[in-house]
Enzyme design. Structure first.
Site, mmCIF file in Angstrom:
data_model
loop_
_atom_site.group_PDB
_atom_site.id
_atom_site.type_symbol
_atom_site.label_atom_id
_atom_site.label_comp_id
_atom_site.label_asym_id
_atom_site.label_seq_id
_atom_site.Cartn_x
_atom_site.Cartn_y
_atom_site.Cartn_z
ATOM 1 N N ASP A 16 8.729 4.392 -2.323
ATOM 2 C CA ASP A 16 7.637 4.049 -1.410
ATOM 3 C C ASP A 16 8.169 3.655 -0.039
ATOM 4 O O ASP A 16 7.546 3.943 0.985
ATOM 5 C CB ASP A 16 6.834 2.891 -2.022
ATOM 6 N N HIS A 209 1.059 -4.875 1.151
ATOM 7 C CA HIS A 209 1.707 -4.567 2.418
ATOM 8 C C HIS A 209 1.467 -5.742 3.362
ATOM 9 O O HIS A 209 0.535 -6.520 3.180
ATOM 10 C CB HIS A 209 1.159 -3.257 2.999
ATOM 11 N N CYS A 240 2.492 3.294 5.751
ATOM 12 C CA CYS A 240 1.481 4.174 5.170
ATOM 13 C C CYS A 240 1.124 5.236 6.193
ATOM 14 O O CYS A 240 0.653 4.917 7.285
ATOM 15 C CB CYS A 240 0.235 3.389 4.773
ATOM 16 N N ASN A 249 5.758 -2.304 2.571
ATOM 17 C CA ASN A 249 5.486 -3.244 1.504
ATOM 18 C C ASN A 249 6.163 -4.561 1.848
ATOM 19 O O ASN A 249 7.140 -4.593 2.589
ATOM 20 C CB ASN A 249 6.066 -2.669 0.206
#
Length: 307
Positions: A16, A209, A240, A249
């Protein structure tokens, strides 16, 4: 409700965190990062993604990464799988867990994958079935659980609905994800109070986040709801692509500092994570956004200079 005495931290930086980097991160660098994180004691690391390189070129080397890492006994190495082809890659790579995803926001689902929430999750049915047949764990991630870049507020009932759909697919764990970092502690309480009525509390996780600087407050709110699984990204890697200004995050180092201060057991060596954060930040030329990480690095360097 008393706070948990121990929590599981899922490190999501290698997947991620790195997936949105514009410059390709060398496979050897990804492997080195995961090995450092494994050595630090993480029980679960999101290591790679088996998606089309056309859509996520940064994750094109998933098979090579999974083949090159040193696996720590007992640790779970997770990979993102959007379809059966991705699952086949995950299976060949000996992934311990696959991650599937769906939005709690109808607008987000329509805007990004051109189908309804129900349709998007139903597409994962054959993937979930295949995972069950092969004894692979399944984790479902509910994006935009605390807000959407397109529709704004997301009804709690919508989050509950997606959790129930993932539960029906047989998910072992379900993430409540604040994809764009707009959540606040009050909303976290409301969402987790609702979803714990339809899915076991001990199998729910918080994925926050830090866009508005609320991630640690939101984690504490989730702890107060008895949640004991949290996602974090070393050095605060990530963002994102669907939400302008959405930061990565919450930084793993900051979460570990919080847990250590609360006396909550994680089994993870904070100093090793700080070193891993410094390593990857230098390797990709990206600023380390972990406040605890930077403070501990500065302290160590100051002490070294004085000795």
């Amino acid at each position: 409700m008393a706070l948990p005495t121990a929590v599981k931290i899922v490190e999501v930086g290698p997947r991620d965190g790195l997936q949105n980097e514009k410059e390709f991160v060398a496979t050897a660098t990804k492997i080195e990062l995961i090995n450092r994180l494994s050595a630090a004691g993480f029980p679960n690391i999101e290591a790679a993604s088996f998606v089309s390189p056309k859509w996520v070129p940064q994750m094109a080397d998933g098979a090579e990464v999974m083949a090159g890492i040193e696996r720590r006994a007992g640790a779970i190495y997770s990979v993102l799988t959007p379809n059966l082809r991705g699952f086949e890659g995950a299976l060949a790579a000996r992934a311990d867990e696959i991650v599937i995803f769906g939005a709690a926001s109808e607008a987000f689902s329509q805007k990004n994958i051109n189908c309804s929430i129900a349709e998007s999750i139903e597409r994962f049915a054959p993937v979930a079935q295949a995972a069950k047949e092969h004894g692979v764990r399944i984790r479902g991630s509910v994006s935009c659980s605390l807000g959407c870049p397109y529709q704004g507020e997301v009804p709690v009932a919508s989050v509950v609905d997606v959790v129930e759909r993932f539960a029906a697919l047989g998910c072992d764990e379900i993430d409540i994800a604040d994809t764009i970092g707009v959540g606040t502690a009050k909303r976290v309480h409301e969402v987790f109070e609702a979803v714990t009525k339809v899915f076991p509390r001990e199998r729910l996780s918080g994925h926050f986040h830090d866009t508005y600087g609320q991630a640690l407050a939101n984690i504490y709110a989730a702890l107060e709801e008895g949640i004991a699984i949290f996602h974090a990204s070393v050095a605060g890697l990530g963002g994102c692509p669907y939400a302008k200004g959405a930061t990565g995050n919450v930084a793993t180092e900051d979460v570990l500092y919080l847990m250590n201060g609360l006396g909550i057991h994680t089994g993870i060596d904070l100093n090793q994570v700080v070193a891993a954060g410094d390593f990857i930040s230098n390797a990709i030329g990206r600023a380390n956004v972990s406040r605890a990480g930077k403070a501990l690095l500065a302290k160590a360097r100051s002490e070294a200079a004085c000795s």
